[in-house]
Motif scaffolding. Structure first.
Motif, PDB file in Angstrom:
ATOM      1  N   SER A  37       0.831  -1.210   0.000  1.00  0.00           N
ATOM      2  CA  SER A  37       0.000   0.000   0.000  1.00  0.00           C
ATOM      3  C   SER A  37       0.858   1.250   0.000  1.00  0.00           C
ATOM      4  CB  SER A  37      -0.919   0.005   1.231  1.00  0.00           C
ATOM      5  OG  SER A  37      -1.795  -1.096   1.205  1.00  0.00           O
ATOM      6  N   ALA A  38       1.930   1.237   0.787  1.00  0.00           N
ATOM      7  CA  ALA A  38       2.840   2.382   0.817  1.00  0.00           C
ATOM      8  C   ALA A  38       3.483   2.600  -0.550  1.00  0.00           C
ATOM      9  CB  ALA A  38       3.910   2.179   1.886  1.00  0.00           C
ATOM     10  N   LEU A  44       0.753   4.155  -2.947  1.00  0.00           N
ATOM     11  CA  LEU A  44       0.432   5.554  -2.648  1.00  0.00           C
ATOM     12  C   LEU A  44       1.592   6.486  -3.001  1.00  0.00           C
ATOM     13  CD1 LEU A  44      -1.376   5.015   0.763  1.00  0.00           C
ATOM     14  CD2 LEU A  44      -2.410   6.004  -1.293  1.00  0.00           C
ATOM     15  N   LEU A  45       2.800   6.116  -2.591  1.00  0.00           N
ATOM     16  CA  LEU A  45       3.933   7.015  -2.805  1.00  0.00           C
ATOM     17  C   LEU A  45       4.243   7.180  -4.283  1.00  0.00           C
ATOM     18  CD1 LEU A  45       6.073   8.771  -1.494  1.00  0.00           C
ATOM     19  CD2 LEU A  45       7.563   6.773  -1.386  1.00  0.00           C
ATOM     20  N   THR A  51       9.355   9.836   2.739  1.00  0.00           N
ATOM     21  CA  THR A  51       7.937  10.122   2.497  1.00  0.00           C
ATOM     22  C   THR A  51       7.568  11.534   2.939  1.00  0.00           C
ATOM     23  OG1 THR A  51       7.390   7.782   2.771  1.00  0.00           O
ATOM     24  CG2 THR A  51       5.600   9.360   2.976  1.00  0.00           C
ATOM     25  N   GLY A  58      -0.529   2.374  -8.636  1.00  0.00           N
ATOM     26  CA  GLY A  58      -0.495   3.770  -8.200  1.00  0.00           C
ATOM     27  C   GLY A  58      -0.364   4.737  -9.363  1.00  0.00           C
ATOM     28  N   ALA A  69       1.036  11.184  -1.237  1.00  0.00           N
ATOM     29  CA  ALA A  69       2.275  11.007  -0.482  1.00  0.00           C
ATOM     30  C   ALA A  69       2.021  11.103   1.019  1.00  0.00           C
ATOM     31  CB  ALA A  69       3.309  12.045  -0.924  1.00  0.00           C
ATOM     32  N   THR A 112       0.651   8.011   2.475  1.00  0.00           N
ATOM     33  CA  THR A 112       1.636   6.940   2.608  1.00  0.00           C
ATOM     34  C   THR A 112       2.099   6.791   4.051  1.00  0.00           C
ATOM     35  OG1 THR A 112       2.412   7.450   0.368  1.00  0.00           O
ATOM     36  CG2 THR A 112       3.828   6.055   1.704  1.00  0.00           C
TER      37      THR A 112
END
Length: 414
Positions: free
Chosen positions: A215-216, A219-220, A280, A344, A373, A376
């Motif tokens: 997921s991170a 999103l990033l 991040t 993403g 971001a 994240t």
């Protein structure tokens, strides 16, 4: 193979695999600079020719995890060679075709080969480097992708202007054939290991930490690439950067991304949690500043370069964590870590396109990127609360002799 402690060099096989990812990155992105030539030659509109970009991204999202499972029982060296051969044949088919449908099909095939090479290559590279240098190895692999945006894509576009759009396809076909021979020469055969288990690969995905890490990633990279996809209007229409200077700005972004993956790879092995939060948070700040300060050309150009550095600094550490959390069944997790950024990118660029046509205009995409971001930080905080950056011994498969004898060993590296 033992891991290189400290600043020692990574194994040569990691460099060989990085050269392969350079070819893969070049073929993914070079098409954007060749769309008018392809459209004119094949008798389709430019927007329809743009499907060549879309199907490649979709092929990566679906193909990377699917091919990870489909090739699981093949020797890894053979899988890498096969992926490069298919990659070469796909480019030959496209270069020889006068049908847009066939070129489109060839792009799907090359996307599947790219996904296969990435998910298996990441496992081979990190295994060769060892646990102490996992992030560094992934940083070098991702460096091949970012180098493609700096050198491979401009060279491919230049060649396409000189020889027509088929020229870069011929060159990529030849280079990937050479790469297959090099991989066969330098990548060692698989050491004796337990038979791969599809069940174990899927069982590894039960660990919520894998999904938080993915997921991170989504999103990033979605936030960074949502902004990058529409960076030209921001530069020319809002910041007042001359159109002729845009390639120079994009080169700065690419060099920044190369620096980011290198530095992030080195720091991520020692302090993954600190690296992830710092990268991040700074990316969020850079995107926010790009939203509000992009009326100045000098400031905007500097921020775009800085975005490349901060936006890619977290990716090696995130990839390393995904493989660590998957334990002794890392191949599917590696495939998903290749698919997650593309999800993403697809969602982020679509959302940014809507924002671009809203009253926000050119500031819409970086604002979308800022929100993504910032979000994240949510899965990263969850990982921190779970103490998820503790280095763990690989988890043996249930029922094996190793499982019965193994003891848990942890070392806090966060």
């Amino acid at each position: 193979m033992s891991s290189p402690p400290g600043g020692r060099r990574l194994p040569f096989v990691v460099l060989v695999l990085s050269a392969g990812t350079f070819l893969m990155g070049t073929t993914e992105f070079v098409i954007a600079g060749l769309l008018p030539e392809i459209a004119g030659d094949l008798g389709v509109s430019v927007s329809r020719a743009g499907l060549l970009i879309t199907v490649f991204a979709v092929g990566m999202v679906v193909g990377a995890p699917a091919m990870a499972i489909a090739t699981l029982r093949l020797p890894r060296r053979s899988t890498l060679i096969l992926a490069l051969v298919v990659f070469s044949v796909g480019h030959l088919a496209a270069a020889l075709s006068s049908s847009f449908a066939l070129v489109l099909a060839a792009r799907v095939v090359t996307a599947l080969a790219t996904g296969t090479f990435w998910c298996v290559g990441a496992v081979v590279a990190t295994t060769a480097a060892g646990p102490a240098a996992t992030s560094r190895a992934l940083g070098l692999l991702m460096g091949g992708l970012t180098l493609a945006t700096v050198a491979g894509v401009p060279l491919g576009s230049w060649l396409g202007q000189l020889s027509g759009w088929r020229g870069p396809f011929w060159v990529l076909a030849a280079l990937s054939a050479v790469a297959a021979a090099v991989v066969g020469r330098f990548i060692p055969a698989d050491e004796r290991r337990e038979a791969p288990s599809v069940r174990a690969e899927f069982a590894a995905l039960r660990d919520v930490r894998v999904w938080l890490t993915l997921s991170a990633m989504t999103l990033l990279m979605g936030g960074v690439l949502a902004t990058y996809s529409y960076i030209s209007p921001l530069l020319t229409e809002r910041a007042g950067v001359p159109a002729g200077a845009v390639p120079m700005v994009l080169t700065g972004y690419g060099l920044g991304a190369l620096l980011g993956t290198t530095v992030g790879g080195r720091l991520g092995d020692r302090r993954p949690l600190a690296t992830l939060f710092t990268a991040t948070a700074t990316t969020t700040l850079v995107l926010l500043l790009l939203t509000v300060l992009s009326t100045s050309p000098v400031t905007t150009m500097a921020l775009v370069t800085l975005l490349g550095v901060t936006g890619f600094a977290a990716t090696p550490a995130l990839g390393a964590l995904a493989l660590r959390f998957a334990g002794s069944a890392p191949t599917l997790a590696s495939g998903l870590s290749g698919a997650a950024p593309n999800v993403g990118i697809a969602v982020g660029s679509w959302t940014a396109g809507i924002a671009l046509t809203s009253p926000l205009r050119q500031t819409g995409p970086p604002l979308v990127g800022t929100v993504a971001a910032a979000l994240t930080l949510v899965p990263l905080a969850a990982l921190a609360l779970m103490h998820a950056t503790r280095a763990e011994a690989p988890r043996p498969r249930p029922g094996t002799a190793t499982d019965q004898a193994a003891g848990a060993r942890t070392q806090d590296v966060g």
